[in-house]
Every structure is written in structure tokens, then in C-alpha cells.
Design an enzyme around this catalytic site. Structure first.
Site, PDB file in Angstrom:
ATOM      1  N   GLU A   1       0.817  -1.211   0.000  1.00  0.00           N
ATOM      2  CA  GLU A   1       0.000   0.000   0.000  1.00  0.00           C
ATOM      3  C   GLU A   1       0.853   1.265   0.000  1.00  0.00           C
ATOM      4  O   GLU A   1       0.505   2.262  -0.644  1.00  0.00           O
ATOM      5  CB  GLU A   1      -0.928   0.015   1.233  1.00  0.00           C
ATOM      6  CG  GLU A   1      -1.983  -1.077   1.244  1.00  0.00           C
ATOM      7  CD  GLU A   1      -1.539  -2.328   1.996  1.00  0.00           C
ATOM      8  OE1 GLU A   1      -2.405  -3.013   2.567  1.00  0.00           O
ATOM      9  OE2 GLU A   1      -0.315  -2.612   2.013  1.00  0.00           O
TER      10      GLU A   1
ATOM     11  N   CYS B   1      25.857  -1.579  -9.212  1.00  0.00           N
ATOM     12  CA  CYS B   1      25.230  -0.286  -8.914  1.00  0.00           C
ATOM     13  C   CYS B   1      25.123  -0.037  -7.415  1.00  0.00           C
ATOM     14  O   CYS B   1      25.007  -0.958  -6.623  1.00  0.00           O
ATOM     15  CB  CYS B   1      23.837  -0.201  -9.543  1.00  0.00           C
ATOM     16  SG  CYS B   1      22.709  -1.515  -9.071  1.00  0.00           S
TER      17      CYS B   1
ATOM     18  N   CYS C   1      22.011   2.652 -14.255  1.00  0.00           N
ATOM     19  CA  CYS C   1      21.314   1.399 -13.983  1.00  0.00           C
ATOM     20  C   CYS C   1      20.234   1.219 -15.050  1.00  0.00           C
ATOM     21  O   CYS C   1      20.113   2.019 -15.977  1.00  0.00           O
ATOM     22  CB  CYS C   1      20.708   1.448 -12.575  1.00  0.00           C
ATOM     23  SG  CYS C   1      20.373  -0.177 -11.861  1.00  0.00           S
TER      24      CYS C   1
ATOM     25  N   LYS D   1       3.858   1.743  -1.289  1.00  0.00           N
ATOM     26  CA  LYS D   1       4.423   1.961  -2.618  1.00  0.00           C
ATOM     27  C   LYS D   1       3.436   2.724  -3.504  1.00  0.00           C
ATOM     28  O   LYS D   1       3.778   3.737  -4.123  1.00  0.00           O
ATOM     29  CB  LYS D   1       4.763   0.615  -3.260  1.00  0.00           C
ATOM     30  CG  LYS D   1       5.052   0.690  -4.766  1.00  0.00           C
ATOM     31  CD  LYS D   1       5.156  -0.687  -5.386  1.00  0.00           C
ATOM     32  CE  LYS D   1       5.265  -0.616  -6.893  1.00  0.00           C
ATOM     33  NZ  LYS D   1       6.490   0.049  -7.365  1.00  0.00           N
TER      34      LYS D   1
ATOM     35  N   TRP E   1      20.216 -11.752  -3.876  1.00  0.00           N
ATOM     36  CA  TRP E   1      18.871 -11.182  -3.925  1.00  0.00           C
ATOM     37  C   TRP E   1      17.787 -12.252  -3.859  1.00  0.00           C
ATOM     38  O   TRP E   1      16.650 -12.016  -4.239  1.00  0.00           O
ATOM     39  CB  TRP E   1      18.719 -10.320  -5.182  1.00  0.00           C
ATOM     40  CG  TRP E   1      19.480  -9.028  -5.063  1.00  0.00           C
ATOM     41  CD1 TRP E   1      20.159  -8.563  -3.981  1.00  0.00           C
ATOM     42  CD2 TRP E   1      19.614  -8.018  -6.064  1.00  0.00           C
ATOM     43  NE1 TRP E   1      20.724  -7.343  -4.241  1.00  0.00           N
ATOM     44  CE2 TRP E   1      20.410  -6.985  -5.516  1.00  0.00           C
ATOM     45  CE3 TRP E   1      19.152  -7.895  -7.378  1.00  0.00           C
ATOM     46  CZ2 TRP E   1      20.746  -5.836  -6.234  1.00  0.00           C
ATOM     47  CZ3 TRP E   1      19.493  -6.746  -8.097  1.00  0.00           C
ATOM     48  CH2 TRP E   1      20.269  -5.731  -7.529  1.00  0.00           C
TER      49      TRP E   1
ATOM     50  N   GLU F   1      27.445  -6.240  -1.996  1.00  0.00           N
ATOM     51  CA  GLU F   1      26.435  -6.408  -0.954  1.00  0.00           C
ATOM     52  C   GLU F   1      26.679  -7.666  -0.118  1.00  0.00           C
ATOM     53  O   GLU F   1      26.361  -7.704   1.067  1.00  0.00           O
ATOM     54  CB  GLU F   1      25.065  -6.485  -1.613  1.00  0.00           C
ATOM     55  CG  GLU F   1      23.889  -6.642  -0.696  1.00  0.00           C
ATOM     56  CD  GLU F   1      22.625  -6.718  -1.501  1.00  0.00           C
ATOM     57  OE1 GLU F   1      21.889  -7.692  -1.327  1.00  0.00           O
ATOM     58  OE2 GLU F   1      22.387  -5.821  -2.333  1.00  0.00           O
TER      59      GLU F   1
ATOM     60  N   ILE G   1      21.839  -0.041 -19.703  1.00  0.00           N
ATOM     61  CA  ILE G   1      22.190  -1.129 -18.791  1.00  0.00           C
ATOM     62  C   ILE G   1      21.316  -2.366 -19.013  1.00  0.00           C
ATOM     63  O   ILE G   1      21.680  -3.456 -18.612  1.00  0.00           O
ATOM     64  CB  ILE G   1      22.114  -0.649 -17.332  1.00  0.00           C
ATOM     65  CG1 ILE G   1      23.048   0.544 -17.137  1.00  0.00           C
ATOM     66  CG2 ILE G   1      22.489  -1.752 -16.362  1.00  0.00           C
ATOM     67  CD1 ILE G   1      24.477   0.296 -17.579  1.00  0.00           C
ATOM     68  N   GLY G   2      20.178  -2.224 -19.681  1.00  0.00           N
ATOM     69  CA  GLY G   2      19.418  -3.435 -20.006  1.00  0.00           C
ATOM     70  C   GLY G   2      17.931  -3.240 -20.129  1.00  0.00           C
ATOM     71  O   GLY G   2      17.341  -3.569 -21.150  1.00  0.00           O
TER      72      GLY G   2
ATOM     73  N   HIS H   1      17.478   6.769 -10.771  1.00  0.00           N
ATOM     74  CA  HIS H   1      16.593   6.665  -9.618  1.00  0.00           C
ATOM     75  C   HIS H   1      15.974   8.009  -9.259  1.00  0.00           C
ATOM     76  O   HIS H   1      15.247   8.108  -8.279  1.00  0.00           O
ATOM     77  CB  HIS H   1      17.351   6.086  -8.427  1.00  0.00           C
ATOM     78  CG  HIS H   1      17.749   4.658  -8.632  1.00  0.00           C
ATOM     79  ND1 HIS H   1      18.901   4.297  -9.287  1.00  0.00           N
ATOM     80  CD2 HIS H   1      17.126   3.499  -8.305  1.00  0.00           C
ATOM     81  CE1 HIS H   1      18.987   2.974  -9.329  1.00  0.00           C
ATOM     82  NE2 HIS H   1      17.924   2.475  -8.754  1.00  0.00           N
TER      83      HIS H   1
END
Length: 762
Positions: free
Chosen positions: A17, A651, A734, A19, A569, A613, A439-440, A702
Site C-alpha cells: 500500500e 550499482c 542502472c 508503494k 537477492w 552487498e 544497462i538493459g 533513480h
């Protein structure tokens, strides 16, 4: 009696919600009052979900990021965001993402600025907005948002434990914009923290949780001294401090933490169980001991009987001094397993999301307070689920284990070194100086999402879905040709997520419907569940890339996610080493790479966005991780011929301290994030001669802000001071899936124009 509490709860809502409310507000489709009301509704729901706890966290809810919340509460705004006369929430979003709402030039709206730098929160996939400091930084308390939430919780009968990021961690996570000493600011910062604690005490708060996770990292003597200064300053406040550490072990900081003048300490007993006894030997007898006994980072059920076996002796010894909790904030796991209706029943029986983890905590507390017989049914059901997972035939694949045993160093070696490969690739691809690419991914439009949704619902058959996706791929190719990009991508219209898409086609993975976790702001991801040995039954991307290449004469990149990123991830199995799982993924991706090459694809990008990460939080453990992580990438990438150009992408991480490992990956081209940091990440090349090609990102995707060609030229000229122009690429930071075409087209137009200016001046 044992006390139960929680360190933090997922803030996005069971159905994301938050988001949707944020994105609606940013588009100007919802009012601030509507956004605030949604926030209040979510907080109420989350407090109710935790109502069985003795202490419930408050202040863990955020409209974007808890570190940014701290910056605003402390009055530590970047210079470019000061003096704004509009709504404070809009100014908050300006720092978070560059602007608040659409229509930046309209009266009363929030104009755009450079967004705050964003990087990973320790070794998680959560991103925080990096605090900015300078020698003249000043702090001034604004506790309004936190005090409002405390009052809200009080009115609802919540037994409140506010959550703060500690002063030392806050300074440690920030960056000095003028190379001044961040620790010199501690003297100015501590009175503001004292003022905040006193304000909470005046509002009836008894306990406050202060998070200092930097204590599980290696810190220099000056920073250790800062902890003593900070907490001796704060001890005079009329409030009890629970000092929270998590994500790792205290090791050489154990003595320091135990001797700080606080009322209690939280230890991550999932990662640091061996430190419980040493901690008890050091702690004074009046301090509370909080143990994180439920894994707050993964989704497997806790073995409750095994936990009680080691926990009961500590409960006997500590009595009322023992608190139990999840190991860390539950921000990193989905909200409620009960919403999952399509997940395989057997696999579902092995899992626990946030709500279920709190239920596990309840069962443990009853067993400790009243004996195991008081929850015998719950313990038996838990034991059956644990046994089911351990014995399931679905977890182990002998063929995969055999392939794993056959791995040898030759799998990770290219035929020739980079200079030889580069000459062959140049002859084949014939790219200009400063070649341009992306980047894709390209925007995931409403049409793409609708087609995917209808396909999953059975309203579109396979042929219709394939047609819809190929139409979108053609659009991406045509747009790139019109822009004049040099190396194209197919846009990834068919992909729901860069990890989930691959996991869905690999054996050993399961998928949730609502297993969303926050990555940053309104960006949520749904990590796949790696429960068994990994294998690749068939090609995953070849037909899509082959189709895209058929639409153009320009080189088309094959786009893959690398084994380390898929691992980091995912919710990863905990019954074998992470390295073994990563090698299995590497072998599967290697098969895909070789099939792409056979299909005539000459440029293949293997994204390793999450390489850094996965680093252990202590540098002494980095080498072991980097050895198997880099080797996994090389196994995946290096079966190809010299002429095939291998790219990788990383990234929003700090790379300077692992640059030699990145070089060891031996990718022909690496693309990295640099625009938010103003090419700061390239400082490492002042003393490290990176041998291959590199594309430092010049477009911060972003943020909705559209960069000018002059800005991009300036960034690339900074890069060219460190890296020869013939080894530089021009690209965004990105993928572009989260942006809109109306933003992407002008930004990429500027990027291509910038490349032409650079070529003309070289």
C-alpha cells in the site's frame, strides 16, 4: 517473566500500500492528506499485528528511509535543500529522489535538486540515503514526526519503544563533502540527541532502542572512543537505552559494548550465539540482555525445540533480565505468509514471514515462562515442518552435486588476456570512441504490466503474450536506433524482475505472490526462494535476444543476471554453504551464456549488481567471500570465445576497497554507478590501474530529474582524467524499467549528444 519485543516491522504494507500511495502522490494524483492518512492506517495495522509483544517499536515507519528521517530530525539537510519554503515533506522527497512531485517548475510545487547519494544498508539489499556532512555542519532538533507517532501509538494503547539510529552509526554511515573529520561533529551532535531523549521522556517513554550496528564492523580506536563519549553523555537522560546491534558478531567490540552505560544490550543471536556467554561474563548484573533468537533476514521457520535447547539455560540464569526478539528489524522479510494462496503447500510449511516470526517469538516466550508443555502442540507442528524440509527429496539433486564436484580452475579462464580479446572485439564490433549503451531494461509500461497480469490470469494465451512482448521489444529497438545508441538492448519487457525471472526458469526455486520487501522508497522486490539444488532445464533468454537481434544491424546485448546477484537477492537456503549455492548458479548461467554465443550474440552482459552487498561486515573475512564470488562469475562468463564481449554491471555500492577483486573478474567492460557521487567512485583509479573497459554512469535513473548533456560531458571528462578515453563507455547508472519513456527519451538524447561532443573534442 521473559520480555518480548521487536526491533522493527515492514513498513510497505502486506499489499504494498505504501508503494502505491507514494507513487500516486509523486504523480500529483493524491494529496498530502491522503498520503499521511495511509501512513497512519499502516502504522495502526502494524502495531495491531505486534500486539502480543511486551514492547512495540515506534519510529520504524518511514515514507522513504529511516536514515533520511534521522537527518531531518537532526536538522542535517544538504546545503542545496536548505531554505526551502514549501512543505517539509516535499523537501524530504527532494533529498530522497531529486524532486517531490511532477511539474517541478509550477508555482507551489517542489523544484528539483540533486538527489542524495544512495547506498546499501550494511550487507542487505535495502538502500539508505547517505547523510552529508561538512566542517560547518550544524544540528537542530525537529522531533515532530517521531513525537506525533509516539502520541498516535499512545492513543491506541501501544506499549511504545521508540527506535533511533545511534549517533555514532549515523556519523559513520555519512560522508564528508569537504573531506573534514566526521567525528569532530560528535560534540555538536550529542546535545541534539540528549534533547530528543528528554523530549521522549517528557512524553512518557520508558525505553528507547538505539541502533548501533557499526559495532559489528571493524572500527578504528577513534570511533571506539566516540562510543564512550556518546553514551557517557547520554546516560544522564531520563530514559532507559537498549543498545541494539545486529547483522553480525561484536568480536573485538564486545568489551566496549558491554561496558557502555546503557540499560540493556541487544545481541544478534542468529549470527553471534557464541558471544552470549562471553557477553554475560562482562555485563553488570542489572543490565537487560536482549537476544535476537528469530532470524530477521531469512524466511525459513525457526527450529523452536533446538532454539529452546540452548536458550533455556540463559533464561534460567537471567530471569526477568532476558528479553527476546528477532535478530534485527523485520524490514528485510515479507509481511504475512498467510496471504500466499498459490505457493506449494510443502514448501509453504517450511516458511515464516514477519507475522509468523512474531508468532514463533510468542511460542518461545510461553515455553520459557510456563514450560514447553504449555505449547506442546505448536512445538510438535514446528518439529514436523523442520523434519519435512530436512528429508524432502526435492532439496537434493545428485546430478547437480556431481557437476559441482567436477568444477576446476580451467572453467574460469578466458582463452586470452584482455588486450588480445579487445583487438578481436574491436575488429568485429567496430564501435566509435565513447560508445553508448544502456544497462538493459527499458520502461515497464502499463501495457507490459497489463499483458503480464492477463497472461498469469489465463486471459492471454502463450502466443498472444509472446506477440505483446515482441511488440514492446521492437519498440525498444526502434527507439534506441532513433536515439543513435551504439550497442542496443532488447528492453527486458518479458521480465518481471532481474532475479525472479531467472529463478522461475531454474529448478530449485519457489515463488511467492506477496513476498515483497522494500529495496528503497517505493521500490519493492520479491526475492525468489532458493530451497534446493539448482539446475537449468532449458534456455531462458535466447529466443528473446535472437528476436531482438533480428530487428537491427547494430550489436544487441544478451542480458543475464549473474550468479552472485541471484544468490544475494534471493532468500537463500540455510542448509548448505552460500558458496555451494553460488557455484550451482554459476554453472546454470554458464550454460545460458554459451547458448547465447551459439545463437550469434556477440555482446553478453552478466549483471553483478549485488557483488559488494554480499561482503562480510568485517574485512578480515572479505577474501574468502570474494574468492568464491569472483570465481563464480568467471565460471559463468568465461567459456566464450575471445571475440564475444562480456559486460558486467554494478550499482549503488562502494567499490574502491574491492577494486582489485573487480579487476579479477576480467569482464571486458564494467558499468558502474557514479553520477550521484559526482564520479567520486572513480577516485580509486588515481592509484589503481584498472586494466579493462569501464562505463561510469552519467544518468541517475533513480531520480526523475533529466540530466543535461553538459552535465554528462563534465562527468565523462572527470572520468577521462583517470581512464584512457579509448576504454571509456557512456551509459546510465542502472536499468530504466522504473522510469517513463517521457523521461528516458530526453535523457538518452542528451547522453548520445554528450558522447558526440566527447568524440569531437578527443
Amino acid at each position: 517473566m521473559i520480555t518480548t519485543h521487536n526491533l522493527g516491522f515492514p513498513r510497505i504494507g502486506a499489499a504494498r500500500e505504501l508503494k502505491f500511495a507514494l507513487e500516486s502522490y509523486w504523480k500529483g494524483l493524491a494529496s498530502r492528506a491522503e498520503l499521511e492518512a495511509l501512513g497512519a492506517q499502516l502504522r495502526k495495522q502494524h502495531w495491531q499485528a505486534q500486539s502480543g509483544l511486551d514492547w512495540i517499536p515506534v519510529g520504524d515507519f518511514s515514507f522513504y528511509d529511516q536514515v533520511l528521517d534521522t537527518s531531518f530530525a537532526l536538522g542535517n539537510l544538504p546545503q542545496r535543500a536548505r531554505g526551502f519554503r514549501g512543505d517539509e515533506l516535499d523537501n524530504y522527497f527532494r533529498v530522497a529522489r531529486g524532486r517531490s512531485i511532477q511539474g517541478a517548475g509550477e508555482p507551489g510545487s517542489c523544484c528539483g535538486i540533486a538527489a542524495g547519494e544512495m547506498t546499501k544498508w550494511f550487507d542487505t539489499n535495502y538502500h539508505y540515503i547517505v547523510p552529508e556532512f561538512s566542517a560547518d555542519s550544524q544540528f537542530r532538533l525537529d522531533p515532530s514526526r517521531l513525537l506525533e507517532q509516539i502520541a498516535e501509538a499512545s492513543e491506541q494503547g501501544v506499549k511504545t519503544k521508540p527506535v533511533l539510529i545511534g549517533p555514532v552509526t549515523y556519523l559513520r554511515l555519512g560522508k564528508s563533502k569537504d573531506d573534514s573529520d566526521r567525528l569532530a561533529l560528535l560534540e555538536r551532535l550529542l546535545p541534539v540527541y540528549s534533547e530528543l531523549l528528554e523530549a521522549m521522556a517528557a512524553n512518557g517513554i520508558e525505553w528507547v532502542q538505539i541502533d548501533e550496528p557499526v559495532l559489528v564492523t571493524e572500527i578504528e580506536p577513534a570511533w571506539r572512543h566516540a562510543f564512550n563519549l556518546a553514551y557517557h553523555h547520554l546516560k544522564s537522560c531520563r530514559i532507559k537505552i537498549l543498545l541494539a546491534t545486529y547483522f553480525g558478531t561484536l568480536q573485538d567490540n564486545l568489551h566496549l559494548a558491554c561496558n557502555l552505560p546503557v540499560a540493556g544490550i541487544h545481541l544478534d543471536a542468529i549470527n553471534a550465539r557464541d558471544e552470549i556467554q562471553p557477553m554475560l561474563n562482562l555485563l553488570s548484573s542489572h543490565k537487560v540482555v536482549s537476544l535476537g533468537v528469530i532470524n530477521g533476514r531469512n524466511i525459513w521457520k525457526t527450529d523452536l525445540n533446538a532454539t529452546l535447547d540452548w536458550l533455556e539455560p540463559f533464561a534460567e540464569r537471567l530471569g526477568n533480565r532476558l528479553w527476546i526478539a528477532p535478530s534485527c528489524s523485520l524490514l528485510h522479510v515479507p509481511v504475512d505468509l498467510g496471504n500466499e494462496q498459490k505457493l506449494d503447500d510443502e514448501i509453504k510449511s517450511w516458511l515464516a514471514f514477519a507475522i509468523q516470526k512474531l508468532e514463533e517469538l510468542r511460542v518461545l516466550s510461553i515455553a520459557l515462562n510456563h514450560g514447553r508443555s504449555a505449547v506442546s502442540a505448536e512445538l510438535q507442528a514446528n518439529q514436523a515442518a523442520i523434519a519435512s524440509r530436512r528429508s524432502s527429496y526435492r532439496v537434493s539433486n545428485p546430478a547437480v552435486k556431481q557437476a559441482l564436484a567436477a568444477i576446476n580452475p580451467a572453467l574460469g579462464q578466458r582463452g586470452n588476456p584482455y588486450p588480445v580479446r579487445a583487438r578481436k572485439q574491436d575488429a568485429l564490433l567496430r564501435l566509435p570512441l565513447y560508445p553508448t549503451t544502456t544497462i538493459g531494461s527499458f520502461p515497464q509500461t502499463a501495457e507490459i504490466r497489463q499483458a503480464r497480469s492477463r497472461f498469469k490470469a489465463g486471459e492471454l494465451d502463450d502466443a498472444a503474450y509472446q506477440f505483446a512482448m515482441k511488440t514492446e521489444i521492437e519498440r525498444s529497438v526502434r527507439e534506441q536506433e532513433a536515439l543513435g545508441l551504439d550497442v542496443l538492448v532488447h528492453g527486458e519487457a518479458e521480465r518481471n524482475d532481474m532475479v525472479e525471472y531467472f529463478g522461475e526458469q531454474l529448478e530449485g526455486y519457489a515463488f511467492s505472490q506477496f513476498g515483497w520487501v522494500q529495496s528503497y522508497g517505493s521500490r519493492c522486490v520479491k526475492p525468489p526462494i532458493l530451497y534446493g539444488d539448482i539446475s537449468r532445464p532449458k534456455a531462458m533468454t535466447v529466443e528473446w535476444i535472437r528476436h531482438a537481434q533480428s530487428l537491427t544491424e547494430k550489436p544487441m546485448k544478451g542480458m543475464l543476471t549473474g550468479p552472485v546477484t541471484i544468490l544475494n537477492w534471493s532468500f537463500v537456503r540455510d542448509d548448505q554453504s552460500r558458496s555451494a549455492s553460488c557455484y550451482q548458479l554459476a554453472l546454470a548461467i554458464r550454460e545460458e551464456v554459451l547458448d547465447l554465443e551459439k545463437a550469434g550474440v556477440k555482446v553478453i552482459q552478466i549483471d553483478e549488481a549485488a557483488l559488494r552487498e554480499g561482503l562480510p561486515l568485517r574485512k578480515s573475512q572479505w577474501k574468502a567471500y570474494l574468492d568464491w564470488a569472483v570465481e563464480s562469475f568467471r565460471i559463468a562468463a568465461n567459456g566464450v570465445q575471445d571475440e564475444t564481449q562480456i559486460h558486467t554491471h554494478m550499482c549503488y555500492s562502494e567499490f574502491n576497497d574491492i577494486i582489485s577483486a573487480i579487476a579479477d573478474m576480467d569482464a571486458d567492460v564494467i558499468t558502474i554507478e557514479t553520477s550521484r557521487s559526482d564520479m567520486e567512485l572513480l577516485d580509486v583509479f588515481d592509484h589503481f590501474n584498472y586494466p579493462n573497459e569501464i562505463g561510469p554512469g552519467v544518468y541517475d535513473i533513480h531520480s526523475p530529474n533529466i540530466p543535461t548533456r553538459e552535465h554528462m560531458v563534465g562527468l565523462m571528462r572527470k572520468a577521462a582524467e583517470r581512464i584512457p578515453a579509448e576504454r571509456l563507455w557512456v551509459n546510465p547508472d542502472c536499468g530504466l524499467k522504473t522510469r517513463q519513456w517521457a523521461e528516458v527519451i530526453p535523457a538518452l538524447t542528451s547522453m548520445v549528444a554528450a558522447a558526440k561532443i566527447l568524440r569531437a573534442s578527443s
